[in-house]
Write a protein that holds these residues in place. Structure first.
Motif, short mmCIF file in Angstrom:
data_model
loop_
_atom_site.label_atom_id
_atom_site.label_comp_id
_atom_site.label_asym_id
_atom_site.label_seq_id
_atom_site.Cartn_x
_atom_site.Cartn_y
_atom_site.Cartn_z
N THR A 1 -24.40 -21.90 32.61
CA THR A 1 -25.48 -22.71 32.05
C THR A 1 -25.91 -22.19 30.69
O THR A 1 -26.08 -22.94 29.73
N ILE A 2 -26.06 -20.87 30.60
CA ILE A 2 -26.49 -20.26 29.34
C ILE A 2 -25.40 -20.39 28.28
O ILE A 2 -25.69 -20.68 27.11
N LEU A 3 -24.14 -20.21 28.68
CA LEU A 3 -23.03 -20.32 27.72
C LEU A 3 -22.95 -21.72 27.11
O LEU A 3 -22.56 -21.89 25.95
N ILE A 4 -23.33 -22.71 27.89
CA ILE A 4 -23.32 -24.09 27.38
C ILE A 4 -24.55 -24.38 26.52
O ILE A 4 -24.46 -24.98 25.44
N LEU A 5 -25.71 -23.90 26.97
CA LEU A 5 -26.96 -24.28 26.32
C LEU A 5 -27.23 -23.54 25.01
O LEU A 5 -27.81 -24.13 24.09
N ILE A 6 -26.86 -22.27 24.91
CA ILE A 6 -27.20 -21.51 23.69
C ILE A 6 -26.54 -22.10 22.45
O ILE A 6 -27.20 -22.30 21.42
N PRO A 7 -25.23 -22.40 22.46
CA PRO A 7 -24.66 -23.06 21.26
C PRO A 7 -25.32 -24.40 20.97
O PRO A 7 -25.55 -24.75 19.80
N LEU A 8 -25.63 -25.17 22.02
CA LEU A 8 -26.31 -26.44 21.80
C LEU A 8 -27.70 -26.23 21.22
O LEU A 8 -28.13 -26.98 20.33
N TYR A 9 -28.38 -25.20 21.70
CA TYR A 9 -29.71 -24.89 21.19
C TYR A 9 -29.64 -24.52 19.71
O TYR A 9 -30.43 -25.00 18.90
N ASP A 10 -28.68 -23.65 19.37
CA ASP A 10 -28.61 -23.13 18.00
C ASP A 10 -28.06 -24.17 17.02
O ASP A 10 -28.52 -24.23 15.87
N ARG A 11 -27.09 -24.97 17.46
CA ARG A 11 -26.40 -25.87 16.54
C ARG A 11 -26.93 -27.30 16.55
O ARG A 11 -26.72 -28.05 15.60
N VAL A 12 -27.59 -27.70 17.62
CA VAL A 12 -28.07 -29.08 17.73
C VAL A 12 -29.60 -29.13 17.77
O VAL A 12 -30.24 -29.79 16.94
N PHE A 13 -30.19 -28.43 18.74
CA PHE A 13 -31.64 -28.51 18.93
C PHE A 13 -32.41 -27.97 17.73
O PHE A 13 -33.33 -28.65 17.22
N VAL A 14 -32.06 -26.76 17.26
CA VAL A 14 -32.81 -26.14 16.15
C VAL A 14 -32.75 -26.98 14.88
O VAL A 14 -33.79 -27.27 14.27
N PRO A 15 -31.56 -27.39 14.39
CA PRO A 15 -31.53 -28.23 13.18
C PRO A 15 -32.30 -29.54 13.33
O PRO A 15 -32.96 -29.99 12.39
N MET A 16 -32.25 -30.14 14.52
CA MET A 16 -32.93 -31.40 14.73
C MET A 16 -34.45 -31.23 14.70
O MET A 16 -35.17 -31.97 14.03
N VAL A 17 -34.93 -30.22 15.43
CA VAL A 17 -36.37 -29.99 15.50
C VAL A 17 -36.90 -29.42 14.18
O VAL A 17 -38.04 -29.68 13.80
N ARG A 18 -36.06 -28.68 13.47
CA ARG A 18 -36.47 -28.09 12.19
C ARG A 18 -36.90 -29.18 11.19
O ARG A 18 -37.81 -28.98 10.38
N LYS A 19 -36.25 -30.35 11.26
CA LYS A 19 -36.61 -31.45 10.36
C LYS A 19 -38.02 -31.96 10.65
O LYS A 19 -38.68 -32.51 9.76
N ILE A 20 -38.47 -31.78 11.89
CA ILE A 20 -39.79 -32.26 12.27
C ILE A 20 -40.87 -31.21 12.02
O ILE A 20 -41.93 -31.50 11.47
N THR A 21 -40.56 -29.97 12.40
CA THR A 21 -41.57 -28.89 12.34
C THR A 21 -41.55 -28.11 11.04
O THR A 21 -42.51 -27.41 10.72
N ASN A 22 -40.43 -28.18 10.29
CA ASN A 22 -40.24 -27.36 9.08
C ASN A 22 -40.29 -25.87 9.39
O ASN A 22 -40.58 -25.06 8.51
N HIS A 23 -40.03 -25.50 10.63
CA HIS A 23 -39.99 -24.10 11.02
C HIS A 23 -38.54 -23.65 11.04
O HIS A 23 -37.66 -24.37 11.52
N HIS A 24 -38.25 -22.45 10.52
CA HIS A 24 -36.86 -22.01 10.37
C HIS A 24 -36.14 -21.90 11.71
O HIS A 24 -34.91 -21.98 11.78
N SER A 25 -36.88 -21.70 12.81
CA SER A 25 -36.28 -21.61 14.14
C SER A 25 -36.46 -22.88 14.96
O SER A 25 -36.17 -22.89 16.15
N GLY A 26 -36.94 -23.92 14.35
CA GLY A 26 -37.19 -25.16 15.07
C GLY A 26 -38.54 -25.12 15.75
O GLY A 26 -39.45 -25.89 15.42
N ILE A 27 -38.68 -24.26 16.73
CA ILE A 27 -39.96 -24.01 17.37
C ILE A 27 -40.25 -22.52 17.29
O ILE A 27 -39.34 -21.71 17.08
#
Length: 559
Positions: free
Chosen positions: A362-388
């Motif tokens: 579960t972690i092996l799947i989610l961490i790349p998704l978190y770093d490569r998909v979730f963070v860039p997407m949320v960063r556009k909304i929050t303007n935070h370098h880590s997304g949240i």
């Protein structure tokens, strides 16, 4: 530089080329640790003849001690040895403990086996004390903070650091458990000892590439004590009246020495009592031509360092129950699975401990998704370098952990109903005709919670600690896992005592007669209370602010 305790990070080398060697070392160490811990309950109950509750307490105590020793190791690293030497020395101690494991089940006489085995476990705990708090901080030190590219790389580093740990632990769970149960325990223990030896060799090969620290001088804890003593000596002074001003100790400026990297902290309004330590009164002014007394007068930067530590204490407390929840993974989760249908086809049976690999996958799947998909997407909304923010990330994981224990209670209640319906209440060795796939949700939710909370904790306790105390910061983060294990042991003992006094003990060896589901609901309730406390604290948390970037970081107060 006036501060004799400051650590000097050399601007040579470092980066991913150096960090990769340290990551591999941590992978081999985690491979060994989880190769042992994931199936330890089976060894203690089947090979050493301990009861389930006793074995669970033994495991929780050992993990707890292993996670408390890093406080001492972090102190030695930050005050005497430095991180590199501490990692190297502790790795050899850890290897010695690992070598003792196969000897305890082969060479040692049976009557002495248990004593030697536990001696090996606690020698390993001593080695963990130096390795755990320093190896991650030493790897993170390979990425500077003055360079924007390296600072961005450090954000991804914490994700991939945990990804590497999970990858190695998942391999250990999948491979070593089969060897231990199907071949022999001695071969399984020999493999994990060999992996640690390989890791030390790789660590030594990478020495020319590391960005090292100068050997620290003096204890960083002395700086904390100086602030408290100085503030107490001036408790009658009014913080609104500066008398002869405040001590900013401009000698600590980076401009005094181009080879030294010093980050001065901006003043904050929390814990204002400590600000009295910076007030220059008549006594300090009269001795202004001499070297200032650090037990009477402290710089603003030094006081803010102490505030950083104080802010993390309530966060640390609020995370204890999350770590107590994780303790169930190596104990009751495993026992629960051992009593359910684990067969695939006609001949293959999945070892109970192998289900822990689901957490890793579960972690092996989610961490790349978190770093490569979730963070860039949320960063556009929050303007935070880590997304949240780190605190938001931790909070999500705490909610998942609370929800997970509720799921555990419901699944266990169903397993008990199936056992009763098939007349298996008094047959603990019989497999309950309920597929072990019912356990998948709770293992997957553990993995999701770890992706958010564990990585968030690592990042928070690294970034928000003073630069001179980052090994201690890592030790504090690790210690909450240890305290969580002790709390889990305490909860088990309390539940046993109270339930027995009411005529029906919840946690007995025969889980078909036990009420593990009630125990899970107790953990869920305590998690819910802990989550509420965390939200209260996190909404009032003030992030570290540098003097030249105070305005930029202000937005991180929102959680």
């Amino acid at each position: 530089m006036a501060d004799s305790t400051a650590l000097i990070i050399k601007r040579t080398r470092g980066g991913w080329n150096a960090a990769i060697f340290i990551i591999v070392v941590e992978m081999t160490e985690r491979f060994a640790f989880y190769g042992l811990a994931s199936n330890l309950l089976t060894f203690l109950t089947n090979e050493l003849g301990q009861s389930t509750a006793t074995a669970a307490k033994q495991i929780n105590t050992w993990i707890g001690v292993s996670c408390m020793f890093p406080i001492l190791g972090g102190f030695l690293a930050d005050s005497i040895l430095g991180r590199f030497k501490t990692v190297l020395l502790s790795s050899f101690i850890y290897l010695f403990g690992m070598v003792m494991l196969p000897l305890s089940v082969t060479v040692v006489a049976r009557r002495m086996r248990e004593k030697v085995f536990f001696m090996a476990l606690y020698v390993m705990a001593v080695g963990e004390g130096g390795h755990k708090p320093c190896v991650m901080t030493f790897a993170a030190d390979q990425f500077g903070e003055a360079n924007a590219d390296e600072k961005a790389a450090k954000t991804s580093f914490f994700n991939y650091w945990y990804l590497a740990i999970v990858l190695s632990s998942s391999i250990a769970v999948l491979a070593l458990i089969f060897i231990q149960e199907r071949v022999s325990w001695s071969i399984g223990f020999s493999i994990i000892a060999g992996s640690v030896g390989i890791g030390i060799t790789i660590f030594l090969i990478g020495i020319p590439k590391y960005r090292k620290q100068a050997v620290p001088v003096g204890s960083p804890l002395t700086r904390v004590a100086q602030v408290i003593v100085a503030a107490l000596k001036k408790w009658r002074l009014s913080s609104t009246s500066h008398h002869y001003g405040l001590c900013y100790d401009e000698d600590e400026s980076a401009s005094t020495n181009a080879s030294k990297i010093v980050y001065l902290l901006a003043r904050t309004n929390q814990f204002r009592f400590l600000d009295k330590a910076t007030i220059i009164d008549e006594i300090d002014h009269d001795t202004s031509t001499k070297k200032r007394n650090p037990w009477r007068l402290c710089s603003v930067n030094q006081v803010e360092e102490v505030k950083l530590i104080l802010r993390l204490i309530p966060i640390w407390i609020s995370l204890i129950m999350f770590c107590a929840t994780l303790a169930q993974l190596n104990t009751f989760f495993l026992k629960q699975g051992s009593m359910m249908n684990r067969t695939i086809g006609d001949h293959f049976t999945i070892p109970p401990a192998a289900f822990q690999s689901i957490v890793g996958v579960t972690i092996l799947i989610l961490i790349p998704l978190y770093d490569r998909v979730f963070v860039p997407m949320v960063r556009k909304i929050t303007n935070h370098h880590s997304g949240i923010t780190s605190l938001q990330r931790i909070g999500v994981g705490l909610f998942v952990a609370t929800f997970n224990m509720m799921i555990c209670g419901l699944v266990e209640a169903k397993r008990l109903r199936v056992a009763r319906d098939h007349g298996l209440i008094d047959s603990p060795k019989e497999v309950v005709p309920m597929s072990s796939l019912w356990l998948l949700p709770q293992y997957i939710l553990v993995g999701i919670g770890d992706v958010f909370t564990i990585v968030g904790m690592q990042e928070l306790f690294y970034d928000q600690m003073p630069e001179t105390m980052r090994s201690i910061g890592a030790a504090i983060f690790i210690s909450v896992v240890g305290v969580g294990s002790f709390v889990s042991t305490g909860i088990i003992s309390t539940v046993q005592t109270i339930s027995k006094s009411h005529g029906e003990e919840w946690l007995v060896n025969n889980l078909n007669k036990a009420h593990l589901d009630y125990f899970y609901w107790v953990i869920a309730s305590l998690n819910a209370v802990s989550l509420c406390f965390y939200l209260f604290i996190a909404n009032r948390f003030v992030y570290k602010k540098l003097q030249d970037k105070a305005d930029d970081v202000e937005s991180e107060r929102e959680v």
